[in-house]
Enzyme design. Structure first.
Site, PDB file in Angstrom:
ATOM      1  N   THR A 148       0.868  -1.185   0.000  1.00  0.00           N
ATOM      2  CA  THR A 148       0.000   0.000   0.000  1.00  0.00           C
ATOM      3  C   THR A 148       0.903   1.233   0.000  1.00  0.00           C
ATOM      4  O   THR A 148       1.332   1.672  -1.059  1.00  0.00           O
ATOM      5  CB  THR A 148      -0.965  -0.005   1.205  1.00  0.00           C
ATOM      6  OG1 THR A 148      -0.220  -0.250   2.414  1.00  0.00           O
ATOM      7  CG2 THR A 148      -2.013  -1.088   1.045  1.00  0.00           C
ATOM      8  N   LYS A 171       3.880  -6.920   4.394  1.00  0.00           N
ATOM      9  CA  LYS A 171       3.627  -5.537   4.006  1.00  0.00           C
ATOM     10  C   LYS A 171       3.218  -4.748   5.227  1.00  0.00           C
ATOM     11  O   LYS A 171       2.717  -5.299   6.213  1.00  0.00           O
ATOM     12  CB  LYS A 171       2.553  -5.447   2.922  1.00  0.00           C
ATOM     13  CG  LYS A 171       1.146  -5.863   3.312  1.00  0.00           C
ATOM     14  CD  LYS A 171       0.332  -4.884   4.119  1.00  0.00           C
ATOM     15  CE  LYS A 171       0.296  -3.531   3.450  1.00  0.00           C
ATOM     16  NZ  LYS A 171      -0.484  -2.568   4.368  1.00  0.00           N
ATOM     17  N   THR A 182       0.680  -8.661  13.156  1.00  0.00           N
ATOM     18  CA  THR A 182       0.757  -7.304  12.657  1.00  0.00           C
ATOM     19  C   THR A 182       0.845  -7.283  11.146  1.00  0.00           C
ATOM     20  O   THR A 182       1.435  -8.159  10.551  1.00  0.00           O
ATOM     21  CB  THR A 182       1.964  -6.571  13.261  1.00  0.00           C
ATOM     22  OG1 THR A 182       1.955  -5.222  12.850  1.00  0.00           O
ATOM     23  CG2 THR A 182       3.257  -7.212  12.880  1.00  0.00           C
ATOM     24  N   GLU A 262       6.186   4.615   7.365  1.00  0.00           N
ATOM     25  CA  GLU A 262       5.847   5.947   6.868  1.00  0.00           C
ATOM     26  C   GLU A 262       6.615   7.050   7.595  1.00  0.00           C
ATOM     27  O   GLU A 262       6.485   7.226   8.805  1.00  0.00           O
ATOM     28  CB  GLU A 262       4.340   6.180   7.008  1.00  0.00           C
ATOM     29  CG  GLU A 262       3.535   5.272   6.095  1.00  0.00           C
ATOM     30  CD  GLU A 262       2.063   5.230   6.425  1.00  0.00           C
ATOM     31  OE1 GLU A 262       1.311   4.709   5.591  1.00  0.00           O
ATOM     32  OE2 GLU A 262       1.662   5.696   7.511  1.00  0.00           O
ATOM     33  N   ASN A 381      -0.018  10.611   6.317  1.00  0.00           N
ATOM     34  CA  ASN A 381      -1.259  10.101   6.902  1.00  0.00           C
ATOM     35  C   ASN A 381      -2.380  11.125   6.867  1.00  0.00           C
ATOM     36  O   ASN A 381      -3.559  10.747   6.875  1.00  0.00           O
ATOM     37  CB  ASN A 381      -0.991   9.616   8.325  1.00  0.00           C
ATOM     38  CG  ASN A 381      -0.356   8.239   8.327  1.00  0.00           C
ATOM     39  OD1 ASN A 381      -1.035   7.247   8.147  1.00  0.00           O
ATOM     40  ND2 ASN A 381       0.956   8.188   8.500  1.00  0.00           N
ATOM     41  N   SER A 386      -7.222  10.604   0.537  1.00  0.00           N
ATOM     42  CA  SER A 386      -7.486  11.464  -0.611  1.00  0.00           C
ATOM     43  C   SER A 386      -6.438  11.266  -1.700  1.00  0.00           C
ATOM     44  O   SER A 386      -6.562  11.836  -2.764  1.00  0.00           O
ATOM     45  CB  SER A 386      -7.497  12.931  -0.172  1.00  0.00           C
ATOM     46  OG  SER A 386      -6.284  13.284   0.470  1.00  0.00           O
TER      47      SER A 386
END
Length: 386
Positions: A148, A171, A182, A262, A381, A386
């Site tokens: 993702t 992932k 997890t 991230e 995040n 969007s």
């Protein structure tokens, strides 16, 4: 080769059209046997995605012929319709494999709250079936098909001297705080193993690997770790040997997940030792790992041990301020209730950071693997849906 490294497995990752970008978004892993033993661990989040509910049910028999995974949609909080979509996906895989739907696990990842485009999913299963292979390219595509916000695929493989092996992919880049499992991960082994042994070995391995990764405190609705055993090597390892190799591969994947999480600019190990119980050690380390003030200090390369002291001091564990010590990158900065060195003595400019807290009240220890909290994490995040 990773997920197809162990004998008896084929895999594929294809672009089914679930993602508007056209990226790979559907993965199929097939166990060709001769054994079809399997085990799994799943999220403890009460809001469980439909694929988790399905896979938990089929895993009760601890047998799997295949796992189908999609990215581009979590199929979580989608009601009865979402569960029907999961069932239909398993039925489609069963059809192409000439197996039973109860032998197929399903995993999904992506945005919560939206139904999957089932035409794309079902036609994608046909494409994935045709692409099944045991090659290194197939392994890589399978790992890519579940990505993702990941920037790179995560794969690992280890082989025992006696000839059997463990491989797999994972992932995850955000919403990383395990609770029995997890992210999404599929592990494979060609060891000869019975159901009970495989289940115990997986739980033991995930307990000290996947369950110790905590990037942001968010336990996903979709967290799943599965292991499939083909028995194709003909070698039956001991439970200890199986647990050791599963743990090795699991930790390899965990450290890759952390490095690609991230916005991360720091890879942080938080070890709590001298605890009265292992549960206390885990609780203290996890609280420090999830504390935003600690994490932002680490982003700024600031050895602010006061924030660590604050975080650990609010844990309901046995803690004596007079016996606690805090060391960062090998420099003890706090001990016996007072500063032990100038904080500038600890250099945090490199990516790797080691925090060691000694509670001084017992003999138990645990390590949590975490990151800092950066501008990049917030920006990514805040714009995710969007």
């Amino acid at each position: 080769m990773t997920v197809t490294g162990p004998q008896g497995f084929r895999a594929a990752g294809i672009a089914a059209g679930i993602k508007a970008s056209g990226a790979l978004d559907l993965t199929l892993v097939v166990n060709d046997g001769p054994l079809d033993v399997a085990a799994g661990v799943f999220t403890r989040n009460v809001i469980k995605a439909a694929p988790v509910l399905w896979s938990q049910e089929v895993l009760k028999q601890q047998r799997l012929k295949a796992v189908v995974l999609n990215s581009g949609g979590a199929n979580a909080a989608t009601g009865p319709g979402g569960f029907q979509d999961t069932h239909a996906t398993a039925e489609k895989v069963a059809e192409v494999l000439q197996a039973g739907a109860i032998e197929v696990a399903v995993c999904s990842t992506g945005l919560i709250g939206e139904r999957l485009p089932m035409d794309a999913v079902l036609s994608g299963v046909d494409l994935a079936f045709k692409a099944l292979d045991a090659s290194a390219e197939a392994s890589l595509n399978a790992a890519k098909g579940v990505m993702t916000t990941d920037t790179k695929p995560k794969q690992a493989f280890a082989k025992h001297d006696s000839g059997w092996s463990v491989g797999g992919f994972a992932k995850g880049a955000g919403m990383l705080a395990p609770n029995l499992a997890t992210m999404l991960s599929v592990l494979t082994t060609d060891a000869v193993v019975d159901k009970e042994t495989l289940d115990r070995a997986l739980h033991a391995a995930t307990y000290v690997t996947f369950d110790r990764l905590d990037v942001d405190g968010g336990t996903s609705t979709n967290d799943t770790v599965l292991v499939l055993a083909s028995g194709a090597s003909g070698v039956e390892p001991s439970e200890a040997e199986l647990t050791e190799l599963l743990t090795k591969v699991g930790l390899d994947l965990v450290l890759q997940l952390r490095a690609d999480s991230e916005g991360a600019t720091k890879d942080v190990n938080i070890t709590v030792q001298g605890a009265e119980s292992e549960a206390d050690a885990i609780a203290v380390a996890r609280t420090i790992a999830e504390d935003n003030l600690v994490k932002t200090a680490l982003f700024g390369s600031d050895p602010n041990w006061g924030r660590i002291a604050m975080a650990l001091g609010r844990v309901p564990a046995r803690i004596d301020p007079e016996t606690v010590s805090i060391a960062i990158n090998g420099v003890t900065l706090f001990a016996q209730g007072m500063p032990a060195a100038d904080r500038s003595a600890a250099d945090l400019t490199a990516r790797d950071i080691e925090i060691v807290v000694d509670l001084g009240v017992g003999g138990e220890a645990a390590t949590i693997y975490t990151t800092d909290l950066s501008h990049g994490y917030v920006e990514e995040n805040s714009a995710y849906s969007s």
